[in-house]
Design an enzyme around this catalytic site. Structure first.
Site, PDB file in Angstrom:
ATOM      1  N   GLY A  12      36.558  40.712  50.079  1.00  0.00           N
ATOM      2  CA  GLY A  12      35.492  40.112  49.277  1.00  0.00           C
ATOM      3  C   GLY A  12      34.874  38.900  49.954  1.00  0.00           C
ATOM      4  CB  SER A  15      29.003  36.042  47.935  1.00  0.00           C
ATOM      5  OG  SER A  15      29.774  36.809  47.026  1.00  0.00           O
ATOM      6  N   GLY A  16      30.629  33.539  47.897  1.00  0.00           N
ATOM      7  CA  GLY A  16      31.564  32.707  47.137  1.00  0.00           C
ATOM      8  C   GLY A  16      32.752  32.213  47.929  1.00  0.00           C
ATOM      9  CG  ASP A  54      36.226  50.255  46.205  1.00  0.00           C
ATOM     10  OD1 ASP A  54      36.785  49.299  45.612  1.00  0.00           O
ATOM     11  OD2 ASP A  54      35.729  51.223  45.598  1.00  0.00           O
ATOM     12  CB  SER A 132      46.375  33.155  41.269  1.00  0.00           C
ATOM     13  OG  SER A 132      46.665  33.208  39.895  1.00  0.00           O
ATOM     14  CE1 TYR A 146      39.307  36.957  37.060  1.00  0.00           C
ATOM     15  CE2 TYR A 146      39.827  34.931  35.895  1.00  0.00           C
ATOM     16  CZ  TYR A 146      39.521  35.590  37.067  1.00  0.00           C
ATOM     17  OH  TYR A 146      39.431  34.889  38.244  1.00  0.00           O
ATOM     18  CB  ALA A 148      46.238  40.129  31.125  1.00  0.00           C
ATOM     19  CB  SER A 149      44.007  40.775  35.988  1.00  0.00           C
ATOM     20  OG  SER A 149      43.087  39.729  36.238  1.00  0.00           O
ATOM     21  CE  LYS A 150      42.202  36.370  39.465  1.00  0.00           C
ATOM     22  NZ  LYS A 150      42.193  36.745  40.892  1.00  0.00           N
ATOM     23  CG  ASN A 180      28.268  25.829  42.073  1.00  0.00           C
ATOM     24  OD1 ASN A 180      27.754  26.827  41.584  1.00  0.00           O
ATOM     25  ND2 ASN A 180      27.574  24.771  42.414  1.00  0.00           N
ATOM     26  CB  THR A 181      31.275  31.489  42.882  1.00  0.00           C
ATOM     27  OG1 THR A 181      31.983  31.777  41.664  1.00  0.00           O
ATOM     28  CG2 THR A 181      32.181  30.690  43.809  1.00  0.00           C
TER      29      THR A 181
END
Length: 271
Positions: A12, A15-16, A54, A132, A146, A148-150, A180-181
């Site tokens: 990923g 960006s960000g 992916d 995380s 979200y 829960a996933s972390k 800031n993304t």
């Protein structure tokens, strides 16, 4: 081709936080491979080689990791940054939508680890750094899936670290707060919205929009990722940014009642 420079693979990275981390690792002396689901839309970054990947696809992960190993002969650092958000009340979110989030945020990390770890073990060296969040140790109303996933990633990574340490590999966590993304704007909304949550959901959306806009610069998080990649004696967890540090302290030392009230106040919840 092989290299004597350490090699970092950042998912990923278009960006960000991922983009900032890739550039910071280049500056720190790494050969960096960044990934994106569609590299044809990626703006080139100096010193970063981009591959299509992916994290939700087994074959895609296997192929990309093999490409890195074949080209550079080594993978020293994996930065699990690819992820997705989801904003809305838990009751408004279908199980299918939740499964999509977990397939990226949790199983995506697991796929990357399983593909990269044999290369690291063979060399007796490596760092697996997973992005995380403070919501990996805090509750997050209107982001329950979200969060829960972390939380899942926290448990997975800490357990993994105990398994791989004897093989010269460490599994580490970086925990940013608001950054800031484009996170808030890019996060899907619930697929089965309910009127009973509409007002509070809109209030939460407004709070998040402001918090993200005023959040830490991604470069701050990138600096912490470089520290996790290079510290001679790495920590299991790295909070990233001043707000994340305060949140971690609050979680550790605040009495349960005080902590509960602060969470409700922060999220502008009644009662």
């Amino acid at each position: 081709m092989s290299t004597h420079r350490p090699v970092a693979l950042v998912t990923g990275a278009s960006s960000g936080i991922g983009k900032a981390a890739a550039l910071a690792l280049v500056e720190a002396g790494f050969d960096v491979v960044g990934t994106s689901r569609d590299t044809s839309r990626v703006t080139p970054l100096d010193g970063v080689t981009f591959l299509d990947l992916d994290v939700a696809g087994d074959a895609s992960v296997t192929a990309a990791v093999q490409q890195v190993a074949d080209r550079f002969g080594r993978i020293d650092v994996l930065v699990n940054n690819a992820g997705m958000g989801l904003m809305g009340a838990a009751e408004e979110t279908s199980v299918a939508q939740a499964q999509t989030v977990f397939d990226v945020n949790v199983f995506g990390v697991m796929r990357m680890v399983k593909a990269v770890l044999p290369h690291m073990r063979a060399r007796g060296h490596g760092r697996i750094i997973t992005l995380s969040s403070v919501v990996g140790f805090l509750p997050s109303p209107y982001m329950a899936v979200y969060a829960a996933s972390k939380h899942a990633i926290e448990g997975y990574s800490e357990s993994l670290d105990h398994e791989v340490r004897e093989h010269g590999v460490r599994a580490l966590l970086v925990e940013p707060a608001y950054t800031n993304t484009g996170f808030e704007a890019n996060s899907p909304r619930p697929d089965t919205p309910l009127q009973v949550y509409a007002d509070q959901r809109r209030a939460f959306d407004r709070m998040m929009e402001t918090a993200i806009k005023d959040g830490d610069d991604p470069a701050i998080i990138a600096k912490v990722i470089v520290a996790a990649a290079t510290d001679p004696k790495p920590k299991l967890r790295y909070t990233a940014g001043p707000m994340a540090g305060r949140a971690s302290t609050l979680r550790r030392i605040a009495p349960a009642g005080v902590f509960d009230k602060q969470i409700r106040k922060l999220n502008q919840l009644a009662g």
